[in-house]
Scaffold this active site. Structure first.
Site: not given
Lengths: 580, 580
Positions: B176, B233-234, B236, B239, B298-299, B381, B385, B416, B541
């Site tokens: 997100g 957001k966190t 943490t 990635e 998030g999304r 997404q 999600e 196409h 995770k």
């Protein structure tokens, strides 16, 4: 109804069809067939790998491992699938394709994209060698011309109308004339050898007839240093030809006053096409036209001049030779390995199993490689245009739905997007693709693992998360509050395959392409359809012609909207009134 | 089991569930319900449009028409769907969401992304106004800071550590935190106002932990003129944090020797996060951290600082204000229009109909707009999600499959590629999105229509081709040779909707976003699931953590691979032996 050698013609008439349907019901109902249990059987899993190792040549030392132990199959299921393959004449059909028989029956054409990759000086052997000799000569005549032309342009021998060297290349083409080359282009951007060769050069793809695509593709380029490559087999594709004319105007607006039209088009426009009269009429010199043949389908054309010309201009011909060598390596594997060790055959049979028998209509392509970001879009085209058919080769309506919906985004990005549904919603069989080495390795003091290991930790973890899941008992023993437990349960039993390759270089890109091209052919052969025609694109084109006529007449002569459904008329009237 | 107001809690317990199942069987079996016939009924079709017109403000004069006459529904089917909506408490749930009730039950959170778009000086009215007043103040406090900060950076008041102005922005975030901003970024690249504001500036998105993504995102930028925006957001997200640390090293390698770490990070790194302690520990100054709240998923965060900060740096805050105004316009439509004229409600109910009752698990998003090329990935997404769930809000296992697989590419490109399958293979309900005016109009003497009309001819033609098809008799009367006829038959009866908007500008991008966000919420509310949690991303995770540990121990201490399934162990051993 039976084939010449007595085998049933249609998959659904074979005994294997019935036994596979029964097996699928068992997989859906018998908890002892859960992948949590199947993957605990080391003997079963050890047998469910196939590999391809390269001993010599450009890819020497590399290998590719295909693991399908997380597919919902038992050894007996695989035997039933091989029976189905035999009963539907898969080996015979593959041999026919290799030999240049007209396996594209509705168009009466051979299907020989593998001939595009047959190395120079190694004409096809065996009984088919003679028949294919001409194709082999034709292919290398064009490749030799591409090699010379790319060297000329890259070396500054061929310059623009104002004398500048040409370093920007814009490939104008759509569908197979864009998606394949675009995927290869992205795949090699961070490859050290390719990137070094591309330094100071750019390659863009202009596909959409949307003028926004033209604007974004051309407006920041210097026409004096730009070459436009028009890619259209017939030189009549509506989108491509309008974009080609638009690009020509852009070149002439930028350069024409000084240099004149013939010089500008002669120096700055080249074509990949079989229609020499049309390319000449457009103003492109015959020596700047690179041909291909009716035995190369658009979606199978990236190994022809369609891909090799623009990519050789950017990355140099020697890099593209490695790409062709990789594709040839996978071709040989496909044509020569027994079915049980044959990666495209295994992939294709598992696709038939998952879609036709297990009822999973959609599959995900999940490359753990940012460089493969456009691989899913290319394979989406290869597979869906090839196998989304309603009738068998002879016109019989299929009693089942052929074709699969393919989609995907690179991992780890997809994990933060649609994987939620894959884990806890619908079952979507997935192909995970990963590499042992990064194109751009990074490792920093203080980090526990390298960036590539961090990426690949996910590649290894996700297939197990899908297959094994997490039970209510697991949630309980982890101390998850009771009300949340059902939300944190993963039912597991979701199939996937893993393809692990040594590194992503031009050779590996070629291998990957050919493996997935052949996967699609295998499924089409087993389903008994023609994977090489595309009649389903015609109706939309015809109806678009009617709308174009209406828009022209309404814009120019205020003609009223007529001849459409009431919905279409209403929207067309709104469109005409609200825009210009 | 029933809800507080006596209505059944679960969709599958309502009488409408049964009547809709019956209706779907009829649509699958009764040829008189073929879309060829339904679309010939002008009264039916005229009733199957909803619209949204903007009278004043930034989008004044624009309109949006949603036509769903090519969906396989009768007026009676729609009434059954509205009954289902009522029985499952849709209106009540939407009102709860609007009012800030904790509709994200498993996390005990409100869902208030619409509050992000509530205009300054217009605090929410009505009984919920007081409760939402704090959120409204918080939102505008952050937006005011973004406005000032963007003006400061763009105006050269905030400069880099070496005194240069900062014109390159790299947004580091995933899921997100990337897909929404990336879609908006692409959508506005060719918008005249946005493009003028972006001149000389670049915005890139770094999402994938793949070092190739880092390499391609950073290696050709000048760190002295680059700002890195870390979005988590966190603070943490694995990635994002590895990429943030990698980007920090890149900045320090480029600038650190002269300027020192504190100055480099202070001038060149900012964050969008709620974790002020963690951002400080990272070295980012508190005044360079832009917050959001636990009621923004998030999304659903592109309208928060997640999207508005990076996009204001590139396109300026006034452009993003228009985007927010457009989203707010669609929010009001969603919250205030009766169900029967409510576009997100109609879209959501038709999604439930197609996926749950008609059995079409996949839907295609087909924007006839190159600028919307990343819209399908973002909505993929948002929708997958949100609604790819196995249990109802209270933990009851669903007796049907919720969620839909979403995919798409811009038209005409998709024509196409995968349209072959949509026309002659599996049924994939589609949303066609088009615009009356181009962002980059082009019209040339000698061409029959403008480039945009050429594009839009396809937008109008494809839905009819899907719905009407082409019969064997049509093929016969066209004189197609008998053997080819079955290949050229289109069964038709394939549903789609058309969304036609005036032009794609920042306002329209906001409208489009909010409409599709709310479509997803409608489906989740009717299905009775929680569209706002994502527990299904946790297991992968956790398992990746185990693999990371193994890779670290094996690389550093030659630890043998242990604790994995035999397949995973075998692949891990191959990986460790073949790469580094």
């Amino acid at each position: 109804m039976s084939s010449p050698d007595g085998a049933p013609l249609f998959a659904w008439q074979t005994p294997s069809w019935v036994s596979l349907s029964t097996a699928a019901s068992q997989f859906h109902s018998d908890p002892s067939l859960h992948l949590r249990r199947l993957t605990s059987d080391a003997t079963r899993c050890g047998a469910m790998q196939a590999s391809l190792s390269v001993a010599s040549g450009p890819g020497a030392g590399s290998s590719l491992v295909y693991d399908y132990s997380r597919q919902q199959v038992l050894p007996a299921t695989l035997e039933q699938l091989f029976d189905l393959a035999e009963a539907t004449g898969l080996s015979r059909k593959v041999a026919s394709m290799r030999a240049g028989d007209p396996v594209n029956g509705t168009e009466g054409r051979a299907v020989l994209h593998h001939a595009l990759r047959q190395p120079k000086g190694e004409p096809p052997k065996g009984p088919e060698g003679g028949r294919l000799g001409k194709a082999h000569e034709d292919v290398h005549a064009v490749l030799d011309r591409i090699e010379a032309f790319a060297a000329e342009v890259r070396g500054g021998g061929h310059r623009g109308a104002t004398g500048e060297s040409i370093v920007n290349y814009v490939a104008v083409g759509i569908g197979g004339s864009q998606l394949g080359p675009e995927f290869v282009n992205e795949a090699l951007r961070a490859d050290a050898e390719a990137a070094a060769a591309a330094k100071g050069r750019t390659l863009r793809f202009l596909a959409n007839v949307d003028p926004v695509d033209v604007h974004l593709s051309l407006s920041d380029l210097d026409p004096a240093r730009t070459m436009v490559i028009v890619i259209s087999k017939t030189f009549t594709t509506a989108e491509t030809m309008l974009n080609a004319r638009t690009a020509k105007r852009w070149l002439l607006d930028g350069l024409g006053k000084g240099a004149g039209e013939a010089a500008v088009v002669g120096k700055h426009m080249v074509a990949v096409s079989t229609a020499l009269e049309k390319t000449s009429a457009f103003g492109i010199k015959p020596e700047n036209v690179f041909g291909f043949w009716d035995w190369v389908g658009g979606r199978y054309s990236v190994s022809s001049a369609v891909g090799v010309l623009p990519l050789s201009l950017l990355y140099s011909y020697p890099v593209m030779q490695k790409f062709l060598a990789g594709a040839h390596d996978a071709d040989r594997h496909f044509f020569e390995k027994p079915l049980r060790q044959n990666i495209p055959v295994l992939m294709g049979l598992l696709g038939v199993w998952n879609s036709t028998f297990m009822g999973y209509a959609t599959r995900a392509l999940l490359p753990y490689s940012q460089a493969l970001k456009r691989f899913p879009a290319h394979i989406q085209q290869v597979d869906m245009e090839s196998n989304g058919k309603r009738v068998a080769m002879d016109g019989t309506e299929l009693p089942f739905a052929a074709g699969e919906i393919n989609f995907g985004e690179p991992g780890t990005n997809g994990q933060h997007s649609f994987y939620q549904l894959m884990h806890q919603g619908r079952v979507v069989p997935a192909d995970f693709i990963g590499f042992c080495n990064s194109q751009a390795p990074m490792e920093f003091a203080g980090e526990r693992v390298s960036n590539h290991d961090e990426l690949m930790a996910n590649f290894f973890a996700q297939p197990d998360a899908l297959a094994l899941g997490k039970t209510l008992a697991d949630c309980e023993s982890e101390g998850i509050p009771e009300a949340l437990r059902p939300h944190k349960v993963f039912s597991g039993n979701r199939p996937s395959s893993s393809l692990l390759m040594t590194r992503l270089d031009a050779f590996a890109v070629g291998q990957l392409l050919a493996i997935y091209e052949h996967r699609t052919a295998v499924q089409g052969f087993v389903w008994g359809i023609n994977s090489f025609d595309q009649w389903g694109v015609e109706l939309g084109k015809a109806l678009a012609g009617n709308v174009r006529n209406q828009l022209e007449m309404s814009r120019k002569n205020k003609a009223t909207v007529a001849g459409f459904s009431s919905s279409t008329s209403s929207l067309l009237e709104h469109y005409l009134a609200s825009g210009k």
